[in-house]
Design a protein around this motif. Structure first.
Motif: not given
Length: 291
Positions: A62-84
């Motif tokens: 099982m593999t999921l892939s995506g992007t991650f971005r973070a900024l202190r002190p508490n900002f975050i954005r990440f998305s993940m997806e898997m085929p299907g």
């Protein structure tokens, strides 16, 4: 809302003391460097993959892939997806953490403090909480740590530290892979008796302290047609039968032939009932939820 992250970061950057029970001097030195390096970071961006063992006979990892971005002190954005499978989006705008569910067209909300309290032994968890406790269960430091050696990942030579936890799983082992800059690149989480990781988190194309990353990158606006999950649940509780299909009337009677159908598999592609039945007298189809 009070922001407690900055004092924690400053403490980690100023004074780092490891418990006397740690006997591996090499691992101690690397962990001190890694905590100090992470505490100094202002932002972190990377491509991220999450993998785990196969979930059924003949299935692939099982593999999921995506992007991650973070900024202190508490900002975050990440998305993940898997085929299907549906995409997962998590965003914290500094005040509220949103989690969007594509299939249900809903989103849930938590306060930033609640949503980011404990992210487990992961690269993104260590960015926000560069402490020994974060290498275990977020509450207590690992029972032991030891230096394993070096391993090259994506052309980068990493130093590998193995930690043994003290949480409820008893003998859980976690391996942390640190770059020469002491950025956490990968984490492998093992069950007590397992030699194969139950879960792996890997960062690629890591970028630190990017001046172009600003709080404006972490705003969240629900897509058209998406609703607050709490409101949907409140409506369902008030009207239990509203919008619920009558599944019973669509059941295939006992003794009747099942209709042909195909469904996506966790690793992509499709599996048809006809293929599953080929060469067999009977087939049991188990519909399970992944997520």
């Amino acid at each position: 809302m009070r922001n407690r992250t900055v004092p924690i970061v400053l403490t980690a950057a100023m004074t780092i003391v490891l418990p006397a029970a740690y006997a591996d001097e090499k691992s101690d030195a690397i962990l001190k460097e890694a905590m100090a390096a992470s505490a100094r970071l202002k932002s972190l961006s990377a491509d991220m993959s999450v993998s785990g063992p196969a979930t059924g006979q003949g299935s692939k990892e099982m593999t999921l892939s995506g992007t991650f971005r973070a900024l202190r002190p508490n900002f975050i954005r990440f998305s993940m997806e898997m085929p299907g499978q549906e995409a997962m989006l998590v965003v914290c705008d500094g005040t509220t953490l949103f989690m969007q569910t594509q299939s249900e067209k809903t989103y849930s909300k938590k306060t930033a403090e609640e949503g980011m309290k404990n992210m487990g032994p992961t690269p993104f968890g260590f960015f926000f909480h560069p402490t020994l406790e974060q290498l275990n269960d977020g509450k207590t430091p690992p029972k032991t740590t030891k230096y394993i050696g070096q391993e090259t990942i994506d052309g980068i030579v990493t130093d590998v530290i193995e930690a043994t936890g003290t949480n409820t799983s008893g003998g859980q082992r976690v391996r942390f892979y640190f770059t020469p800059e002491r950025i956490m690149k990968r984490v492998d989480i093992f069950g007590a008796p397992n030699q194969t990781p139950q879960m792996s988190f890997t960062f690629k194309n890591i970028v630190t302290d990017d001046a172009a990353v600003t709080p404006a990158d972490f705003t969240y606006t629900p897509p058209a047609g998406f609703r607050d999950q709490a409101e949907v649940m409140k409506e369902q509780a008030a009207n239990p039968s509203r919008g619920v299909p009558d599944y019973m009337k669509n059941l295939v009677p006992v003794g009747k032939k099942a209709p042909a159908f195909s469904l996506p598999t966790p690793k992509g592609g499709t599996l048809s009932l006809a293929r599953a039945m080929k060469g067999r007298k009977a087939t049991i189809v188990n519909f399970w939820f992944y997520g």
